[in-house]
Design an enzyme around this catalytic site. Sequence first.
Site, PDB file in Angstrom:
ATOM      1  N   GLU A  72      36.546  31.836  36.381  1.00 16.19           N
ATOM      2  CA  GLU A  72      35.183  31.763  35.852  1.00 16.19           C
ATOM      3  C   GLU A  72      34.250  31.037  36.815  1.00 16.19           C
ATOM      4  O   GLU A  72      33.056  31.346  36.893  1.00 16.19           O
ATOM      5  CB  GLU A  72      35.187  31.078  34.486  1.00 16.19           C
ATOM      6  CG  GLU A  72      36.033  31.759  33.431  1.00 16.19           C
ATOM      7  CD  GLU A  72      35.704  33.225  33.234  1.00 16.19           C
ATOM      8  OE1 GLU A  72      34.524  33.609  33.476  1.00 16.19           O
ATOM      9  OE2 GLU A  72      36.593  34.001  32.847  1.00 16.19           O
ATOM     10  N   HIS A  83      32.649  33.551  39.179  1.00 19.80           N
ATOM     11  CA  HIS A  83      31.469  34.207  38.580  1.00 19.80           C
ATOM     12  C   HIS A  83      30.280  33.257  38.548  1.00 19.80           C
ATOM     13  O   HIS A  83      29.160  33.620  38.926  1.00 19.80           O
ATOM     14  CB  HIS A  83      31.786  34.638  37.137  1.00 19.80           C
ATOM     15  CG  HIS A  83      32.814  35.725  37.022  1.00 19.80           C
ATOM     16  ND1 HIS A  83      32.742  36.891  37.744  1.00 19.80           N
ATOM     17  CD2 HIS A  83      33.921  35.823  36.239  1.00 19.80           C
ATOM     18  CE1 HIS A  83      33.774  37.671  37.417  1.00 19.80           C
ATOM     19  NE2 HIS A  83      34.513  37.043  36.508  1.00 19.80           N
TER      20      HIS A  83
END
Length: 673
Positions: free
Chosen positions: A35, A38
């Site tokens: 994550e 991203h």
Amino acid sequence: MEVVLTSLLLGTLTGKIANIAMVALGLGLVIFFHELGHFAVAKWCNVKVERFSIGFGPIIYSFKYGETEYALSIIPFGGYVKMLGQDDVDPSQLSSEEIALDPRSYSAKPVYQRMGIISAGVIMNIITGMLFFAFAFRLGVASTPCIVGTAVPGMPAWESGIQPGDVIHKINGNETTSFMDIIRSSAFSDGDITMEGTHLNGEKFEVKVTPDQTGTRPQIGLLPAQSLQIPVYQDSNERITSKGTAAAKAEPPFSQGDTIKTINGETIENYAQLQRTYAAKSSETLKTGVVREGTPDTEIVEIEVKNNPFRTLGLWMEIGPIESIQKGSPADRAGLKVGDKITHIDGQDVGKALNPLRLPNYFSGRAGETIPIVVNREQDGAQPTEVNLNVVPLDNPAWLEHPVFSNTPLAVGSLGVAFHLIPTVLKVEEGSPAEKAGIKPNALIKKIKIIYPDNETAADWDPIPEVTYEFDDKNKNWANAFWEMQVRPGWPVELTFSQNGKIVEEKLNPWVNPKQKPDDQWSLPVRGIRLQSLREIQKADSMGQALGMGVQYTTNSAKDIYLTLRSLITGRVSPMELSGPVTIAKVAYEVAHDGYAQLLLFLGFLSVNLAVLNFLPIPVLDGGHMVFLCWEGITRKRPNEKVLTAATYVGMIFVLGLMIFVLYLDIFLRALS
């Protein structure tokens, strides 16, 4: 005494808590780095990130820093980064005109930037996976060498003549580095595999093996070797010998960390030699010399270990046709064929004068002699014909290859044949448990359940469970059930059989025939000592070498995942081989026991796994988003909202369905097996 016991319990509990914390941190890091990829690229592209969450579902804890909410959610099976204009749960955001006008929305950014944001998680996992591997190899990774511990009777490797102690050097021309190479090559090969190696006696060999595809994945039937050392457990009370066996009653007792060095004064070099020695001298009391952990190799402690006599029900079963024959074995040279049924040996009826279960011992005891046998051989379109043959057995110990798996045939190692036993009773021994239960010749055994002894529970025998076997044309498990009785000494059995048109259930207690003399007992080839797996350390000499090994391991791991997916699609590997989050957490906890290097290795594989699976072209996953972006880049048009929404929900249903399926496998199949 209470203080010492409390200290031990606290030490064990502290160790378990530490392992759980390490696993939670490690799994959390894998998700976090994905994550973070991203998040970092989204920020770099000036996209507003509304939430950064580890986990899905309801939020347990959160705080806001700047414009982003950082959250920990209740379902720990992943995470997400929620950006303005991009929401997996609400795909209509991508086509919202109001959001599209916001210059900081994901949907307002050019295609190449959105591609960078979507692919960043996968790229981050590849990088972190490589680093996990590199740090693991710098610390030193324990791997299982390509040394055969067991060749399962009837399986392709056994038929090709591979024996315990053989070393596999090459597979399909490629050098092997660990036992996983054997498993990988068997599971993913499109056809035969060629194996080169060295037999225990030093002879070179090259064999072509066709993997068996009747199970959940293709395999050739090899198991890795064990070491000569008894494990050292965190819990000092952990069993190191099997309950009820000769090893458990040995004097003086075995200790954690003991390494076997001699038997009756003769040096034992490896596990294969240990197996053969115990099997060849199965009925003898042996002095096993061990070196205690932390003492010099010259200080050998001799432990007297008696034999483990076979426990039987007193049933002689009918022999089935030959299931498999080893290439180049005495049976092969004598002209025996698969499908032949051995009816007479030395003029004696097999099943009435000779117990088929005793044939491994019978031929082993006649090594080098010429033995006449009679077989019934099927003929095309005609009645079976009787064929007379002569065999000369090798000097191979009896029951060295024991039927440890379901539907494994009984092997006669000195002949190189394996056969099943038909659950039809031909003879009942006088005074045996079977006779006392009223079982007569021609009774048909339907089921056997091996149950815990009276007043004992699973906790008394952990981790050995109760087992049940049913017998029919597909389930030919008598040899396997008989072996399972041996590893559960003192356990009664519940036998279901058909006799005189009636189904009867009886409880029997297996016995050791009192007519056997102690020095001539029919005894098991094992004593009940638990040994740890054979391991060798792969350690990089420098960080540069470690990074190189990390890159290679990352490439191989990604290739393995791809081959697994391909095999799942083509049907070569069953979906039953899949694992879910429960199994992943369990495996992570187990490898944490082996130290930081093994845990890092596992986390590296998990990172690469997450990267590859996340980039599959499935809506909801990163790969699905990339497909839509490629469409937009080529056509210069955004995907149709209805198509996008429908595809997203289909992808969501697929992912949730897959999650439910693997959870079912984890909880209801593996946890209960």
